[in-house]
Design a protein around this motif. Structure first.
Motif, PDB file in Angstrom:
ATOM      1  N   ASN A 185      15.027   8.551   3.564  1.00 27.17           N
ATOM      2  CA  ASN A 185      13.773   8.282   4.042  1.00 27.17           C
ATOM      3  C   ASN A 185      13.361   6.808   4.467  1.00 27.17           C
ATOM      4  O   ASN A 185      12.762   6.504   5.167  1.00 27.17           O
ATOM      5  N   TYR A 186      14.227   5.806   3.941  1.00 26.61           N
ATOM      6  CA  TYR A 186      14.224   4.590   4.498  1.00 26.61           C
ATOM      7  C   TYR A 186      15.574   3.910   4.864  1.00 26.61           C
ATOM      8  O   TYR A 186      16.217   2.966   4.595  1.00 26.61           O
ATOM      9  N   GLU A 199       2.013   5.329   2.886  1.00 27.11           N
ATOM     10  CA  GLU A 199       1.839   4.682   4.449  1.00 27.11           C
ATOM     11  C   GLU A 199       0.550   5.245   4.906  1.00 27.11           C
ATOM     12  O   GLU A 199       0.081   4.376   5.908  1.00 27.11           O
ATOM     13  N   CYS A 226      11.426  -0.178  -1.608  1.00 27.04           N
ATOM     14  CA  CYS A 226      11.581   0.692  -0.372  1.00 27.04           C
ATOM     15  C   CYS A 226      10.295   1.021   0.383  1.00 27.04           C
ATOM     16  O   CYS A 226      10.057   1.024   1.635  1.00 27.04           O
ATOM     17  N   SER A 227       9.165   1.244  -0.704  1.00 24.36           N
ATOM     18  CA  SER A 227       7.783   1.767  -0.195  1.00 24.36           C
ATOM     19  C   SER A 227       6.918   0.768   0.268  1.00 24.36           C
ATOM     20  O   SER A 227       5.930   1.186   0.844  1.00 24.36           O
ATOM     21  N   ARG A 240       6.301   8.871   0.097  1.00 22.62           N
ATOM     22  CA  ARG A 240       6.052   7.738   1.211  1.00 22.62           C
ATOM     23  C   ARG A 240       4.954   7.819   2.248  1.00 22.62           C
ATOM     24  O   ARG A 240       4.387   7.085   2.584  1.00 22.62           O
TER      25      ARG A 240
END
Length: 813
Positions: free
Chosen positions: A631-632, A207, A756-757, A203
């Motif tokens: 994480n999300y 990002e 998600c990413s 992640r």
């Protein structure tokens, strides 16, 4: 594409969805090979990525809106949406919301709620459905009997908590009145099992691509990646003159605080780069490498709450990794472990200058040497003892509890470390330790930091550890810039001399230069005579004063022994022009290969990237899904049903038939899917991933039935097949056509991770296509289809074409 009845006559999950829920489902046959080699998984993802994303987007087609009470404005749950000419209805959700999938066309849509004949049906005619986003159509139904006025229901769903798996935020320090800037503090405080840690690292690599690079230095015994996160303003590149620093955590699997602190540090550095001056300067001037876990296998065996135990301490072969490095005084009899060999190769590949190895079980900074030739607890002084004491103090001074020197009074009442530091051997002998190997076999100075008395504290205590150590972690990294640094250059061509030796008078510990001739030598304040030498060159000595702050740049220019050149000048020689860039690149390659461990460095430098495509055992898969949620949390939810004892991804389900209720005993997995997922969730679109062929199927599974919504179902199936490089050709060439596919498991994980990413503003529907060139590929995909809730009205609202079997569906509710 096929009607699923042509493949198999039994009743499957796609038909159950279509008949009993509001959901349209199709089935994807993903590959001819049910369990392809791991090497093919990336190609599977490449072939299916665009099709999967395109299919998800189709949840937005058709018509959508709300059905409300005309008087109170409240949403009407279970109102029925009827499309004229299509004998397949859906019902509104809890807040009166509905979504009816339709292909482009013109439709007459009716909303009705049969509740003691209390609402008058409303029909909206000539509704035009176009390609793309759904047409919004709201209905207000007039009650035939006026009910008492109720409070208006707000159309905002409040999700109920699903489990106790919750990210634990920490309150940032209150800004002090004199501070102009307060850095962003981490919020991700919890224990990260390996899949969760892997998602966390990927992640932040995704990002913050301008300052991060995620790579692996090897694998553990159980083949878990030994991940390293590089943080630098130029990731992936050694910048000449810039020192390299590393942190290693979790060498002992049950000593977990270091693992979590390093993940916190990654988050802190990424989030504050460009806004916080301290972080920005550190990242721009230092190439930072962070290995959160050197022993991921041991971690998975360890237990939360362990204070001083040993479960999970060793690796999976039951060897202590901090007794597994070659030792200067004793022969290490234990065989070298994969984790040890991977780290040793890593340390010889990069020009590390400073390092810390994070442990737990006490609260102290331990510096070399870790043992002595007598094997007893006695001060074992290294040539750089003064430097190591200064390095150790730079950490302990920023940790008030550590600096006091009596950390674990309840566990070790007699233990005392002045100023929170100790010589390793004076504390106790550790033959085969990593910090001594760093110092003796590389240019890297390493200390071992014990972060707390409890080895595996409860998760709620982790914010406290960050507060105690965050200043220490940053201050220790800054020490990499102390002492002297510079370049050793060839007087003839001005190029850096690789493996030149930097010696300091009266300190028996030389260091060597890296490929650009750059070097770094940590020193405390004082006057020094420093000599640069290299084979075939005359040595040069300089007197240097090192201050208390920062480093001093000292460059050396060496002349070859047979050619005397004034320092700093290049002689004019009648030599051929070698300015051709290809020739220079070749010369550099030869120079690198001729250096010590040159071939090993070259091989490692080309094999650091890690592929996410692999098969996951059930425990790993569960932790992966848990990690995605943690994480999300703002875009994901995780439902966990204890009744499901096996992975649902591995199973082939048999569901209720289309004609009658199932009379046998359902398997627990099937029952859980029906009761807790299909019937309790308001899904509009679904897909089942299978294997054994390369095609898409849609309802019905039984050959005797007429398919309503055929055009919509066929449209959905076509969209997937047309985006697949091979499926649309219609020639899978598979030897058999049954069974479940392991590649479906991997693709499911990939699509969840992809969604998600990726930032939602990168694409109108929240999915940014990672467009890549499609390569030819000979593999498999199967698509399955489920449908929407069959809630037909009484015959007065039925279409005239309804059959007897369709009328039967209405009685099933």
């Amino acid at each position: 594409m096929l009607r699923d009845s042509r493949l198999c006559p039994q009743s499957g999950m796609q038909d159950y969805n279509y008949v009993w829920a509001n959901c349209f489902e199709i089935t994807l046959e993903l590959s001819c090979c049910k369990y392809p080699p791991t090497s093919q998984l990336q190609q599977e993802w490449e072939n299916n990525r665009d099709s999967l994303l395109t299919f998800i987007e189709k949840v937005h087609i058709g018509v959508k809106g709300f059905v409300r009470d005309a008087v109170t404005g409240a949403g009407l749950e279970n109102a029925t949406i009827v499309v004229a000419g299509i004998a397949h209805n859906i019902t509104a959700g809890k807040f009166g919301d509905y979504h009816r999938l339709l292909v482009p066309g013109t439709y007459n849509v009716t909303a009705v709620l049969v509740f003691f004949h209390s609402y008058t049906p409303v029909t909206r005619e000539n509704i035009e459905v176009k390609e793309g986003a759904a047409t919004e159509v709201d209905f207000s139904l007039q009650p035939t009997v006026m009910p008492p006025v109720l409070n208006v229901t707000q159309f905002t769903a409040t999700p109920a908590p699903v489990s106790t798996i919750t990210p634990t935020p920490v309150q940032a320090e209150a800004p002090s009145p004199t501070s102009l800037h307060q850095p962003v503090q981490p919020v991700d405080f919890r224990h990260h099992h390996f899949p969760d840690m892997e998602i966390f690292l990927r992640r932040y690599a995704n990002e913050y691509p301008n300052i991060t690079r995620l790579y692996s230095v090897g694998k553990s015994v159980e083949l878990r990646e030994l991940y390293v996160m590089e943080i630098s303003d130029n990731p992936g590149v050694h910048e000449a003159g810039e020192p390299e620093f590393k942190y290693i955590g979790n060498m002992h699997g049950n000593e977990v605080v270091g693992r979590e602190l390093l993940l916190n540090l990654i988050e802190y550095l990424c989030k504050n780069f460009g806004t916080d001056p301290e972080v920005t300067d550190l990242v721009r001037s230092t190439r930072i490498h962070i290995m959160p876990s050197m022993n991921p296998d041991g971690y998975e065996k360890s237990q939360e709450g362990d204070r001083g135990g040993t479960v999970g301490r060793n690796n999976s072969n039951n060897y202590d990794l901090n007794r597994n490095f070659p030792d200067q005084f004793f022969h290490v009899a234990d065989p070298p472990q994969p984790e040890t060999l991977a780290v040793m190769a890593w340390l010889q590949m990069y020009p590390f200058v400073l390092s810390a190895n994070l442990h737990g079980g006490s609260l102290v900074v331990n510096y070399p040497f870790d043992d002595d030739e007598q094997g007893i607890a006695i001060y074992s002084k290294s040539p750089d003892d003064a430097v190591f004491q200064q390095l150790a103090l730079s950490y302990s001074k920023e940790n008030a509890k550590m600096y006091q020197g009596s950390p674990c009074k309840d566990m070790y009442p007699t233990e005392y470390f002045p100023h929170g530091i100790t010589n390793g051997a004076q504390w106790y002998n550790v033959p085969g330790g990593m910090q001594d190997w760093n110092y003796l076999h590389t240019n890297c100075f390493e200390v071992t930091i014990e972060l707390g008395c409890v080895k595996y504290p409860k998760a709620e205590e982790l914010p406290k550890y960050w507060e105690q150590n965050r200043r220490s972690l940053l201050q220790f990294m800054k020490q990499v810039h102390h002492g002297v640094w510079g370049f050793v250059l060839d007087a003839m061509d001005g190029r850096g001399i690789l493996n030149a030796t930097i010696s300091v008078a009266d300190i028996n510990h030389p260091v060597t230069t890296y490929k650009d001739g750059d070097y770094w030598r940590l020193l405390v304040q004082g006057m020094y005579k420093i000599t640069a030498s290299a084979r075939g060159y005359d040595p040069v000595t300089k007197t240097v004063e090192v201050g208390s702050k920062g480093g001093v740049q000292v460059n050396f220019t060496l002349s070859r022994t047979d050619i005397k050149v004034e320092e700093g000048k290049v002689p004019v020689l009648n030599t051929p022009d070698t300015s051709d860039p290809n020739e220079k690149e070749f010369e550099t390659l030869i120079k690198d290969l001729s250096a010590e461990n040159g071939l090993e460095r070259l091989m490692l430098s080309s094999s650091g990237d890690v592929s996410p495509y692999r098969y996951r055992p059930y425990k790993d898969l569960s932790e992966f899904l848990r990690g995605l949620y943690l994480n999300y949390p703002h875009i994901t939810n995780l439902t966990r049903k204890e009744t499901v004892v096996n992975s649902l991804f591995y199973l082939l389900f048999w569901f209720t038939g289309n004609y009658s209720r199932y009379s046998g005993t359902r398997e627990p997995e099937t029952k859980a899917i029906i009761e807790n997922l299909i019937l309790k969730q308001d899904f509009s679109l679904s897909v089942a991933l299978d294997g054994g062929s390369l095609l898409v199927t849609y309802p019905y599974d039984k050959p005797a039935q007429t398919v309503e919504n055929k055009e919509t179902l066929k449209h959905l199936a076509s969209l997937y097949a047309n985006n697949h490089p091979l499926m649309h050709l219609g020639q899978p060439g598979c030897p058999n056509k049954s069974g479940a596919s392991m590649s479906a498991l991997v693709l499911t994980a990939c699509i969840i991770w992809c969604v998600c990413s990726i930032k939602s503003n990168r694409h109108k529907d929240g999915f940014h296509r990672l467009r890549q060139h499609h390569d030819d590929y000979e593999d498999e995909i199967r698509m399955m289809s489920t449908g929407s809730k069959k809630s037909l009205l009484s015959h007065e609202f039925q279409d005239e074409t309804d059959t007897e079997e369709e009328t039967l569906y209405s009685s099933k509710h």
